[in-house]
Design a protein around this motif. Structure first.
Motif, short mmCIF file in Angstrom:
data_model
loop_
_atom_site.label_atom_id
_atom_site.label_comp_id
_atom_site.label_asym_id
_atom_site.label_seq_id
_atom_site.Cartn_x
_atom_site.Cartn_y
_atom_site.Cartn_z
N LEU A 1 0.83 -1.21 0.00
CA LEU A 1 0.00 0.00 0.00
C LEU A 1 0.86 1.26 0.00
CD1 LEU A 1 -2.82 -1.15 2.42
CD2 LEU A 1 -3.06 -0.68 -0.03
N ALA A 2 1.93 1.24 0.78
CA ALA A 2 2.83 2.40 0.81
C ALA A 2 3.48 2.61 -0.56
CB ALA A 2 3.89 2.23 1.89
N LYS A 3 3.84 1.54 -1.23
CA LYS A 3 4.42 1.64 -2.58
C LYS A 3 3.40 2.25 -3.55
CE LYS A 3 5.64 -1.32 -6.45
NZ LYS A 3 5.59 -2.69 -6.93
N TRP A 4 2.21 1.69 -3.58
CA TRP A 4 1.19 2.15 -4.53
C TRP A 4 0.75 3.57 -4.23
CZ3 TRP A 4 -1.89 -2.92 -3.54
CH2 TRP A 4 -1.27 -3.98 -4.21
N LEU A 5 0.57 3.88 -2.93
CA LEU A 5 0.03 5.19 -2.56
C LEU A 5 1.10 6.26 -2.41
CD1 LEU A 5 -2.83 4.01 -0.21
CD2 LEU A 5 -3.02 4.95 -2.52
N SER A 6 2.28 5.99 -2.95
CA SER A 6 3.30 7.04 -3.10
C SER A 6 3.61 7.23 -4.59
CB SER A 6 4.56 6.68 -2.31
OG SER A 6 5.11 5.46 -2.75
N ASP A 7 2.87 6.54 -5.46
CA ASP A 7 3.04 6.65 -6.91
C ASP A 7 2.12 7.76 -7.41
OD1 ASP A 7 2.82 6.40 -9.69
OD2 ASP A 7 2.90 4.22 -9.64
N GLN B 1 -11.65 1.33 -5.14
CA GLN B 1 -10.62 0.42 -5.62
C GLN B 1 -9.61 1.14 -6.50
OE1 GLN B 1 -14.12 -0.75 -6.36
NE2 GLN B 1 -14.13 1.00 -7.72
N PHE B 2 -8.47 0.51 -6.62
CA PHE B 2 -7.46 0.97 -7.58
C PHE B 2 -6.54 -0.20 -7.92
CE2 PHE B 2 -5.53 1.99 -3.43
CZ PHE B 2 -4.27 1.42 -3.55
N ILE B 3 -6.01 -0.14 -9.13
CA ILE B 3 -4.94 -1.06 -9.54
C ILE B 3 -3.65 -0.30 -9.28
CG2 ILE B 3 -3.92 -2.41 -11.42
CD1 ILE B 3 -6.74 -3.39 -10.62
N GLY B 4 -2.83 -0.78 -8.38
CA GLY B 4 -1.62 -0.08 -7.98
C GLY B 4 -0.41 -0.38 -8.86
#
Length: 177
Positions: A20-26, A96-99
């Protein structure tokens, strides 16, 4: 939780905080989810996604055995149902999201949303499933329309996003129609 073909949705584990941290810092993911001015580090992920008082059911999306995204679902409360113009129906919402950007444009979002609709109808006896994407999020709106949701109401200045209030669509899927 459930699987459909190459798609699997499972409940969030503590170890998923790194994903989640990876995706939500993109910035590309944040453009429509949370905002590019609101990146998440591990501490913020733990605070927001692992709160015990939150009633949302938080899940990781896997495709072909790879963790690629996030989805949450929740029963819509009475106040929100009234705001949306619903009565005693059993209404669920999802976000939802595709990260993993390598999985964008492959119709996985469509498979995810349509599978979640099936799950909520069968397992939660939902009468309606609703989503409220920003009007400018054309890709999400088109995905939801492919899944049978329809725009039913404009929600003006619904969501504070990157310092500006954004209009959103209330979109719904009525079970049995």
């Amino acid at each position: 939780m459930f699987s459909k073909g190459k798609l699997r949705v499972r409940k969030l584990d503590e170890k998923d905080n790194v994903l989640l941290a990876k995706w939500l810092s993109d910035p590309a993911v944040l453009e429509f989810y949370e905002g590019r001015d609101n990146p998440f580090d591990l501490s913020k992920v733990n605070e927001v996604f692992y709160s015990s008082e939150d009633e949302d059911v938080k899940c990781i999306v896997e495709f072909e055995g790879n963790e690629i995204g996030y989805i949450q679902f929740y029963q819509i409360d009475g106040e929100t149902k009234k705001e949306y113009g619903y009565g005693n129906e059993n209404v669920y919402g999802t976000d939802q999201f595709i990260g993993e950007r390598g999985y964008w444009g492959r119709s996985i979002g469509t498979l995810l949303v349509s599978s979640m609709i099936e799950y909520l109808a069968a397992d939660k006896k939902a009468d309606l499933i609703v989503m409220d994407p920003q009007t400018r999020n054309i890709r999400a709106v088109q995905c939801y329309e492919k899944c049978g949701l329809r725009k039913v109401k404009l929600l003006p200045q619904r969501e504070l996003h990157e310092g500006e209030y954004q209009d959103c669509w209330l979109m719904e899927y009525r079970i049995g129609l």
